[in-house]
Design an enzyme around this catalytic site. Structure first.
Site, PDB file in Angstrom:
ATOM      1  N   CYS A  44       0.974  -1.354   0.024  1.00  0.00           N
ATOM      2  CA  CYS A  44      -0.242  -0.039  -0.017  1.00  0.00           C
ATOM      3  C   CYS A  44       0.755   1.230  -0.023  1.00  0.00           C
ATOM      4  O   CYS A  44       0.441   2.454  -0.360  1.00  0.00           O
ATOM      5  CB  CYS A  44      -0.985  -0.060   1.278  1.00  0.00           C
ATOM      6  SG  CYS A  44      -1.667  -1.611   1.773  1.00  0.00           S
ATOM      7  N   ASN A 279      -7.564 -29.902   4.908  1.00  0.00           N
ATOM      8  CA  ASN A 279      -6.167 -29.446   5.347  1.00  0.00           C
ATOM      9  C   ASN A 279      -5.822 -28.152   4.565  1.00  0.00           C
ATOM     10  O   ASN A 279      -4.723 -27.869   4.842  1.00  0.00           O
ATOM     11  CB  ASN A 279      -5.122 -30.570   5.247  1.00  0.00           C
ATOM     12  CG  ASN A 279      -5.724 -32.014   5.853  1.00  0.00           C
ATOM     13  OD1 ASN A 279      -5.923 -31.581   7.414  1.00  0.00           O
ATOM     14  ND2 ASN A 279      -5.934 -32.851   5.410  1.00  0.00           N
ATOM     15  N   TYR A 431     -16.573  15.310  21.011  1.00  0.00           N
ATOM     16  CA  TYR A 431     -16.717  16.794  20.640  1.00  0.00           C
ATOM     17  C   TYR A 431     -15.889  17.894  21.098  1.00  0.00           C
ATOM     18  O   TYR A 431     -16.086  17.893  22.436  1.00  0.00           O
ATOM     19  CB  TYR A 431     -18.174  17.095  20.414  1.00  0.00           C
ATOM     20  CG  TYR A 431     -18.274  18.626  20.510  1.00  0.00           C
ATOM     21  CD1 TYR A 431     -17.708  19.114  19.304  1.00  0.00           C
ATOM     22  CD2 TYR A 431     -18.963  19.465  21.249  1.00  0.00           C
ATOM     23  CE1 TYR A 431     -17.872  20.508  19.023  1.00  0.00           C
ATOM     24  CE2 TYR A 431     -18.950  20.921  21.049  1.00  0.00           C
ATOM     25  CZ  TYR A 431     -18.481  21.437  20.039  1.00  0.00           C
ATOM     26  OH  TYR A 431     -18.299  22.761  19.836  1.00  0.00           O
TER      27      TYR A 431
HETATM   28  C1  LIG Z   1     -27.860  26.834  16.398  1.00  0.00           C
HETATM   29  C2  LIG Z   1     -28.598  25.852  17.064  1.00  0.00           C
HETATM   30  C3  LIG Z   1     -30.024  26.714  17.560  1.00  0.00           C
HETATM   31  C4  LIG Z   1     -28.986  24.921  15.920  1.00  0.00           C
HETATM   32  O1  LIG Z   1     -30.007  23.902  16.281  1.00  0.00           O
HETATM   33  P1  LIG Z   1     -30.530  22.897  15.360  1.00  0.00           P
HETATM   34  O2  LIG Z   1     -31.337  23.619  14.163  1.00  0.00           O
HETATM   35  O3  LIG Z   1     -31.303  21.822  15.966  1.00  0.00           O
HETATM   36  O4  LIG Z   1     -29.182  22.244  14.572  1.00  0.00           O
HETATM   37  P2  LIG Z   1     -28.605  22.507  13.184  1.00  0.00           P
HETATM   38  O5  LIG Z   1     -28.325  23.694  12.738  1.00  0.00           O
HETATM   39  O6  LIG Z   1     -27.202  21.712  13.331  1.00  0.00           O
HETATM   40  O7  LIG Z   1     -29.625  21.611  12.297  1.00  0.00           O
HETATM   41  C5  LIG Z   1     -29.760  20.402  12.559  1.00  0.00           C
HETATM   42  C6  LIG Z   1     -31.022  20.113  11.694  1.00  0.00           C
HETATM   43  O8  LIG Z   1     -30.899  20.038  10.332  1.00  0.00           O
HETATM   44  C7  LIG Z   1     -31.198  19.017   9.890  1.00  0.00           C
HETATM   45  N1  LIG Z   1     -30.157  18.734   8.757  1.00  0.00           N
HETATM   46  C8  LIG Z   1     -28.860  18.684   8.900  1.00  0.00           C
HETATM   47  N2  LIG Z   1     -28.052  18.561   7.880  1.00  0.00           N
HETATM   48  C9  LIG Z   1     -29.215  18.651   6.712  1.00  0.00           C
HETATM   49  C10 LIG Z   1     -29.108  18.350   5.337  1.00  0.00           C
HETATM   50  N3  LIG Z   1     -28.065  18.512   4.770  1.00  0.00           N
HETATM   51  N4  LIG Z   1     -30.232  18.226   4.902  1.00  0.00           N
HETATM   52  C11 LIG Z   1     -31.416  18.286   5.412  1.00  0.00           C
HETATM   53  N5  LIG Z   1     -31.403  18.330   6.820  1.00  0.00           N
HETATM   54  C12 LIG Z   1     -30.181  18.528   7.504  1.00  0.00           C
HETATM   55  C13 LIG Z   1     -30.982  17.864  10.848  1.00  0.00           C
HETATM   56  O9  LIG Z   1     -31.763  16.789  10.662  1.00  0.00           O
HETATM   57  C14 LIG Z   1     -31.575  18.849  12.089  1.00  0.00           C
HETATM   58  O10 LIG Z   1     -32.944  18.483  11.887  1.00  0.00           O
HETATM   59  P3  LIG Z   1     -33.979  17.833  13.021  1.00  0.00           P
HETATM   60  O11 LIG Z   1     -33.461  18.034  14.304  1.00  0.00           O
HETATM   61  O12 LIG Z   1     -35.404  18.365  12.923  1.00  0.00           O
HETATM   62  O13 LIG Z   1     -33.871  16.357  12.583  1.00  0.00           O
HETATM   63  C15 LIG Z   1     -28.234  25.152  18.321  1.00  0.00           C
HETATM   64  O14 LIG Z   1     -27.386  24.184  18.000  1.00  0.00           O
HETATM   65  C16 LIG Z   1     -27.304  26.081  19.120  1.00  0.00           C
HETATM   66  O15 LIG Z   1     -27.716  27.157  19.674  1.00  0.00           O
HETATM   67  N6  LIG Z   1     -26.044  25.965  19.057  1.00  0.00           N
HETATM   68  C17 LIG Z   1     -24.943  26.629  19.506  1.00  0.00           C
HETATM   69  C18 LIG Z   1     -24.849  26.277  21.318  1.00  0.00           C
HETATM   70  C19 LIG Z   1     -24.330  25.156  21.694  1.00  0.00           C
HETATM   71  O16 LIG Z   1     -24.651  24.256  21.069  1.00  0.00           O
HETATM   72  N7  LIG Z   1     -23.058  25.102  22.318  1.00  0.00           N
HETATM   73  C20 LIG Z   1     -22.372  24.058  22.625  1.00  0.00           C
HETATM   74  C21 LIG Z   1     -21.586  23.798  21.894  1.00  0.00           C
HETATM   75  S1  LIG Z   1     -20.304  24.926  21.251  1.00  0.00           S
HETATM   76  C1  LIG Z   2       4.914  -7.512   9.487  1.00  0.00           C
HETATM   77  C2  LIG Z   2       3.928  -8.698   9.568  1.00  0.00           C
HETATM   78  C3  LIG Z   2       4.649  -9.924   9.505  1.00  0.00           C
HETATM   79  C4  LIG Z   2       3.409  -8.524  11.282  1.00  0.00           C
HETATM   80  O1  LIG Z   2       2.596  -9.504  11.540  1.00  0.00           O
HETATM   81  P1  LIG Z   2       2.138  -9.544  13.023  1.00  0.00           P
HETATM   82  O2  LIG Z   2       3.212  -9.618  13.820  1.00  0.00           O
HETATM   83  O3  LIG Z   2       0.973 -10.404  12.943  1.00  0.00           O
HETATM   84  O4  LIG Z   2       1.559  -7.855  13.193  1.00  0.00           O
HETATM   85  P2  LIG Z   2       2.154  -6.802  14.172  1.00  0.00           P
HETATM   86  O5  LIG Z   2       3.665  -6.654  14.076  1.00  0.00           O
HETATM   87  O6  LIG Z   2       1.205  -5.868  13.598  1.00  0.00           O
HETATM   88  O7  LIG Z   2       1.884  -7.368  15.619  1.00  0.00           O
HETATM   89  C5  LIG Z   2       0.656  -7.834  15.848  1.00  0.00           C
HETATM   90  C6  LIG Z   2       0.765  -8.663  17.087  1.00  0.00           C
HETATM   91  O8  LIG Z   2       1.389  -7.702  18.502  1.00  0.00           O
HETATM   92  C7  LIG Z   2       0.418  -7.905  19.215  1.00  0.00           C
HETATM   93  N1  LIG Z   2       0.471  -6.341  19.913  1.00  0.00           N
HETATM   94  C8  LIG Z   2       0.480  -5.289  19.221  1.00  0.00           C
HETATM   95  N2  LIG Z   2       0.604  -4.227  20.010  1.00  0.00           N
HETATM   96  C9  LIG Z   2       0.919  -4.771  21.342  1.00  0.00           C
HETATM   97  C10 LIG Z   2       1.286  -4.326  22.411  1.00  0.00           C
HETATM   98  N3  LIG Z   2       1.430  -2.901  22.564  1.00  0.00           N
HETATM   99  N4  LIG Z   2       1.759  -4.862  23.809  1.00  0.00           N
HETATM  100  C11 LIG Z   2       1.441  -6.283  23.370  1.00  0.00           C
HETATM  101  N5  LIG Z   2       1.333  -6.914  22.238  1.00  0.00           N
HETATM  102  C12 LIG Z   2       0.821  -6.093  21.074  1.00  0.00           C
HETATM  103  C13 LIG Z   2      -1.150  -7.958  18.721  1.00  0.00           C
HETATM  104  O9  LIG Z   2      -1.961  -8.469  19.654  1.00  0.00           O
HETATM  105  C14 LIG Z   2      -0.699  -9.071  17.606  1.00  0.00           C
HETATM  106  O10 LIG Z   2      -0.360 -10.341  18.341  1.00  0.00           O
HETATM  107  P3  LIG Z   2      -1.589 -11.343  17.936  1.00  0.00           P
HETATM  108  O11 LIG Z   2      -1.916 -11.585  16.673  1.00  0.00           O
HETATM  109  O12 LIG Z   2      -0.730 -12.640  18.504  1.00  0.00           O
HETATM  110  O13 LIG Z   2      -2.684 -10.978  18.904  1.00  0.00           O
HETATM  111  C15 LIG Z   2       2.688  -8.475   8.670  1.00  0.00           C
HETATM  112  O14 LIG Z   2       1.690  -7.689   9.218  1.00  0.00           O
HETATM  113  C16 LIG Z   2       3.105  -7.924   7.433  1.00  0.00           C
HETATM  114  O15 LIG Z   2       3.781  -8.539   6.650  1.00  0.00           O
HETATM  115  N6  LIG Z   2       2.744  -6.574   6.991  1.00  0.00           N
HETATM  116  C17 LIG Z   2       3.218  -6.207   5.608  1.00  0.00           C
HETATM  117  C18 LIG Z   2       2.490  -6.508   4.612  1.00  0.00           C
HETATM  118  C19 LIG Z   2       1.056  -6.145   4.586  1.00  0.00           C
HETATM  119  O16 LIG Z   2       0.193  -6.197   5.341  1.00  0.00           O
HETATM  120  N7  LIG Z   2       0.839  -5.483   3.309  1.00  0.00           N
HETATM  121  C20 LIG Z   2      -0.384  -4.781   3.099  1.00  0.00           C
HETATM  122  C21 LIG Z   2      -0.652  -3.563   4.040  1.00  0.00           C
HETATM  123  S1  LIG Z   2       0.580  -2.324   3.310  1.00  0.00           S
END
Ligand SMILES: CC(C)(COP(=O)(O)OP(=O)(O)OC[C@H]1O[C@@H](n2cnc3c(N)ncnc32)[C@H](O)[C@@H]1OP(=O)(O)O)[C@@H](O)C(=O)NCCC(=O)NCCS
Ligand SMILES: CC(C)(COP(=O)(O)OP(=O)(O)OC[C@H]1O[C@@H](n2cnc3c(N)ncnc32)[C@H](O)[C@@H]1OP(=O)(O)O)[C@@H](O)C(=O)NCCC(=O)NCCS
Ligand SMILES: Cc1cc2nc3c(=O)[nH]c(=O)nc-3n(C[C@H](O)[C@H](O)[C@H](O)COP(=O)(O)OP(=O)(O)OC[C@H]3O[C@@H](n4cnc5c(N)ncnc54)[C@H](O)[C@@H]3O)c2cc1C
Ligand SMILES: Cc1cc2nc3c(=O)[nH]c(=O)nc-3n(C[C@H](O)[C@H](O)[C@H](O)COP(=O)(O)OP(=O)(O)OC[C@H]3O[C@@H](n4cnc5c(N)ncnc54)[C@H](O)[C@@H]3O)c2cc1C
Lengths: 552, 552
Positions: A44, A279, A431
């Site tokens: 990858c 197997n 959030y």
């Molecule tokens: C601003 C405020 C009045 C908006 O309230 P709200 O209208 O319920 O919320 P939004 O503007 O996010 O809109 C959500 C609504 O739009 C709808 N909606 C969102 N995206 C949509 C889309 N792409 N198409 C159609 N509808 C959509 C949702 O379904 C939701 O409606 P529903 O509740 O009737 O299902 C309120 O969230 C507020 O006072 N926020 C500021 C205060 C605050 O939250 N502080 C803490 C965090 S900082």
């Molecule tokens: C490199 C490779 C041989 C490693 O295989 P692996 O040893 O199974 O994988 P990791 O090195 O990620 O280790 C995972 C193991 O460590 C364990 N482990 C991970 N973090 C751990 C932690 N913090 N503490 C204890 N154990 C941990 C996991 O439980 C897992 O062991 P288990 O399978 O026995 O449960 C194999 O993943 C590989 O060839 N990768 C390259 C190819 C490839 O995937 N290509 C496609 C994506 S680019």
């Protein structure tokens, strides 16, 4: 006596299998066969090494044969190709590619993780020296070397799948002008068309040339340049061609041995990842899996599943029964500055299975922000959520710049639990302003879905606009006049949402009103006002953002 | 006749309630009372406006009274304080703070979303002119103005909760030297100690001064400077003090009306968020909720729950019965360059409930990478996952630089579905090198947990090291010599993992072997080798990364 396990294929699935096997059992005799020169490499990462993002070639080699032998006590045999399985004798035939010698090896268990091979259809000229596929380290070295030596100015990527697009991005990074040729009318098959359109625009904005709905007819190589003639008759001249038009599973070995394979040559396995021979296990790109959502058979060539399957097979071999429950196809790709991700089924898949919009599934389509709008760098994120008439989530796609992978991972998790859109609205997600909104986009997708299921709002999608009876409908722009100046739907009239209640008498109750706003929220609120005042209304999903993307 | 709904409190919970109410029912009479001058503001954004990250003050005002009236047809009454609830008469008494006039308003339904108030304990000197709390827009204006005018060089934040740390970061952004005073031995109460230690190191690396396990005894203000005397006797001189030592729910109104409140003054509600009076609902910071994980009663002052509760109450008022299922306490905060997030219960909470490690719960503790190690900028991410003996997930904490919120959101989702660690290992999450690894850290936390539950590995945690019988144990460093040169556990011996099988005879089978490596993986593999060769072994969780953080 300790058992003997042979594993065919030394990368994602195979390497994981042997590592886990050894952790489970110090006494097993384990031999890993790899026909290539490298094991355990980062497939990858290959495009990013070519593009220079990954600077060290060594970084691609996660484990070497030596480290694998020392750490895991595995007999690693690179450049050894398994050429035959003699299942009744529990033996394989191996060809040592360095010496040409053929030898046998017996097993108690055999694991097949042979992966897949990029397609190279017999297009005239396909063997020209500047046409490459990218699949392994030698491919990478070849492309890398070619670029270093020839400094190509133009490249064509044939195939708009995720490897193709990653290559397009990486070639672009190197300053090469990139064109993408794709037979379908869109790139990124896991996306539905309207989602892919966002990516199309982005690729174009980066200077990429897109040839969609067009295939390669011929390649003509002359003096270091290839002229590609497309099926449409268009021609493109280029210095370099990357082919990434699909893959086929490496199932021949299994097939020749009489193991069950499917039509595409994929190895058929049971829930424990056992082939038709008890197997022999098989994993990775080469096997057929169950689609986790629709339960049909499919093939999903991804690293996550291959790794997970490897661990499961190791468990099964040592007698810890474990099942593989199917693949959702959760995936993500970086496409220039954007991120594309998806999980579960898209509409195209559902349609292929005969499912119909409205009858079998519904859609929540939203544009939201990656995090709180008032915190800097809140960037647009689009989510398309597909669910059935009971609310069960069938799939989701997302495109945006930031937080796309997060939202898809959350929905993928919900799908894994058989979750519904009601679950999504209740999810309590982390959030703070730099990360999300108090109503996370995933919650929001759930709300919108609920409103649709409850019939609180009726929605019209981009692909239904054509069929809209314009005579008997009013497209109602509820944005503010300043916004309207930036663009609007042809034929729409404008009543800003905040004035709507006072101006309802300007609208005709016999017509269908289609309100739209910037992204869909105000259109929804307008719908609610209209419907409760006796109008028929359908909110245009995605608002002008979607309209603009698709029609402007 | 249409119903009349009164809502007390015009910000997170209250504003959401009225918006949803209006969308549901055009005919309701809705009045929103807010004693302050602003409604619907972004509480969570306030620290970032002070620090300059959010540049425009207007950005904090998500809706204004005017826009709320026009869009949602709400009668918004700012500077109107609800001073009494006459529940038997279904009336409230309101004081118009501009005129001093008191008037009554009747209701069919009353919704209380009065929020909470920052604590200001009677510490001598607490009313000095350079000591501020941060809760609303006027507070913000006061702090902002103070900084503009006085250009403080030093600030002390009292209280190391998330608002305190956000303020510390934002003051630091302004070039102010910041000290944090916290009564507990750690900042960020949702984290357990060893997780908080990562944050402590980070704060110090940014030049922040930490006074942990110490409280303020007195403030002495003189000539623009305040000298803080701590309970330890230490003194700190500072130009500015931000108090963020906790909050209390605004429950008096409810209490005075005879509604049921809990010991802390939090309003008691049922599943439908109804108070002990059937026509009065309450939501947000002011209410008692059920802890989603342990089902005890608790209070969780967060914006996500307040918003969700607002929507649920609106649904209930119009007769769509909906339940609130409890709060997990999923939260996240940016602390300088790091991100801290958590969901569900931490160990401290479980211990308070009488739950014991080993008997009631187990821990999977991992250090992983934010994304594939071979792709640039893969940064450390630490996850602590707590689960019961059946594998059910009880909580998770994560600290790191990137992707922390994503992993916690995924685990929060799994918790919502009552998921187990077996589910985590199966999750099919989006993988491409810039976003994750083929085995996502969440999968990995699941694997490690499974190995612990299966008793494939025994783990020793940092807090068990003290009790380790050093006479009868061997601390075994399995890293390579180059790594060992960078630091090691005192008294440990070194056998690199790759040599271990060949050097087992150097170890004493009668002793407990405690292997450790950099982060825990090689220590685990070493454990597996040792145990299968007849040794007793316990892998040191988190390896030298954790050891170094806690003991070096
Ligand atoms: C601003 C405020 C009045 C908006 O309230 P709200 O209208 O319920 O919320 P939004 O503007 O996010 O809109 C959500 C609504 O739009 C709808 N909606 C969102 N995206 C949509 C889309 N792409 N198409 C159609 N509808 C959509 C949702 O379904 C939701 O409606 P529903 O509740 O009737 O299902 C309120 O969230 C507020 O006072 N926020 C500021 C205060 C605050 O939250 N502080 C803490 C965090 S900082
Ligand atoms: C490199 C490779 C041989 C490693 O295989 P692996 O040893 O199974 O994988 P990791 O090195 O990620 O280790 C995972 C193991 O460590 C364990 N482990 C991970 N973090 C751990 C932690 N913090 N503490 C204890 N154990 C941990 C996991 O439980 C897992 O062991 P288990 O399978 O026995 O449960 C194999 O993943 C590989 O060839 N990768 C390259 C190819 C490839 O995937 N290509 C496609 C994506 S680019
Ligand atoms: C450029 C590129 C980018 C990718 N990016 C992503 C991504 O971002 N995310 C993602 O999830 N997936 C990605 N993938 C896909 C992922 O790498 C594969 O799905 C995964 O490697 C499949 O694992 P596997 O074990 O089935 O096959 P492989 O990892 O391909 O390993 C199979 C090995 O078996 C060997 N072999 C085959 N037959 C024999 C034989 N007869 N004898 C001996 N050896 C044999 C092959 O030489 C090969 O080395 C990418 C793939 C490529 C090529
Ligand atoms: C600086 C800061 C940062 C925060 N950061 C985050 C974060 O990152 N993430 C997160 O989840 N949460 C965060 N929060 C918490 C979040 O803002 C609250 O949990 C949420 O606002 C609670 O909503 P509420 O409706 O209960 O109360 P509030 O939003 O506080 O609204 C209550 C309103 O009621 C009014 N009121 C009270 N009594 C009366 C009365 N008698 N009459 C009329 N009006 C009355 C008050 O004036 C107040 O405006 C933060 C809070 C602050 C202060």
């Amino acid at each position: 006596m300790s058992k003997k396990v042979l594993v065919v294929g030394g990368v994602a699935g195979g390497a994981t299998t042997v590592a886990r096997l050894r952790r489970l059992d110090e006494n097993l005799e384990i031999i890993l066969f790899e026909r290539g020169e490298y094991i355990s490499f980062a497939n990858c990462g290959l495009p990013y090494y070519i593009g220079g993002t990954i600077e060290e070639r060594d970084a691609l080699l996660v484990q070497t044969p030596e480290s694998m032998e020392k750490r895991f006590n595995i007999d690693v045999r690179i450049k050894n190709e398994v050429i035959k399985i003699l299942k009744d004798e529990k033996k394989i035939e191996v060809k040592d590619l360095s010496t040409g010698k053929i030898y046998e090896e017996s097993y108690d268990y055999l694991v097949l993780s042979p992966g897949s091979t990029p397609l190279r259809p017999p297009i005239p000229g396909i063997d020209s020296p500047n046409i490459f596929s990218l699949w392994n380290i030698p491919d990478t070295d070849a492309i890398y070397g070619f670029i270093k030596e020839n400094c190509p100015k133009k490249a064509v990527v044939v195939g708009g799948g995720f490897i193709g697009l990653e290559m397009a991005e990486n070639l672009h990074e190197l300053g090469i002008e990139v064109s993408i040729v794709e037979m379908l009318n869109q790139v990124m098959a896991p996306l539905d068309f309207e989602m892919a359109e966002i990516i199309h625009e982005h690729i174009k904005s980066k200077g990429g040339n897109l040839y969609l709905g067009d295939g390669v007819q011929t390649f003509d190589y002359k003096d270091g340049k290839t002229t590609i003639t497309l099926q449409s008759g268009k021609t493109i001249e280029t210095d370099l061609v990357i082919l990434s038009i699909g893959i086929r599973p490496n199932g021949e070995l299994a097939k020749d041995a009489g193991l069950e394979v499917n039509q595409r040559g994929g190895i058929v396995v049971d829930k424990n990842l056992r082939t038709s021979d008890k197997n022999i296990f098989a994993i990775g790109d080469a096997i057929e899996v169950i689609d986790f959502v629709n339960k049909t058979k499919t093939m999903v060539p991804l690293a996550g599943p291959a790794n997970k399957q490897g661990r499961i097979v190791a468990n099964n071999i040592v007698g810890r029964k474990e099942e593989y429950k199917g693949t959702q196809g959760t995936s993500v790709a970086k496409v220039f500055d954007m991120t594309v991700a998806s999980t579960g089924n898209n509409e195209k898949t559902l349609n292929k299975l005969g499912k119909e919009y409205g009858k079998d599934y519904l859609i929540s389509f939203i544009h939201a922000k990656s995090h709180a709008g008032y915190y800097p760098e809140a960037l647009p994120i689009t989510i398309k959520l597909i669910f059935d008439l009971e609310g069960k989530i069938l799939g989701a796609q997302s495109v945006g710049y930031d937080g796309v992978d997060k939202r898809i991972d959350v929905i993928a998790t919900a799908i894994r639990f058989g979750g519904t859109i009601y679950d999504l609205k209740e999810l309590e997600l982390a959030y703070a302003p730099p990360y999300s909104s108090a109503k996370d986009p995933v919650n929001m997708a759930g709300y919108v879905a609920e409103n649709i299921l409850n019939k609180d709002v009726d929605t019209i999608f981009w692909n239904e606009l054509d069929d809209l009876d314009r005579e008997n409908s009013i497209i109602l722009d509820v944005t503010d006049p300043e916004e309207r100046e930036m663009g609007y739907v042809e034929g729409s009239i404008n009543i800003p949402l905040n004035d709507l209640r006072d101006r309802l008498d300007e609208l005709d109750k016999d017509k269908l009103i289609v309100p739209y706003c910037g992204i869909g929220i105000r259109g929804y609120i307008a719908s609610r006002i209209l419907v409760q005042n006796g109008f028929k209304a359908k909110n245009f999903a995605g608002g002008f953002m979607t309209y603009g993307n698709l029609f402007c």
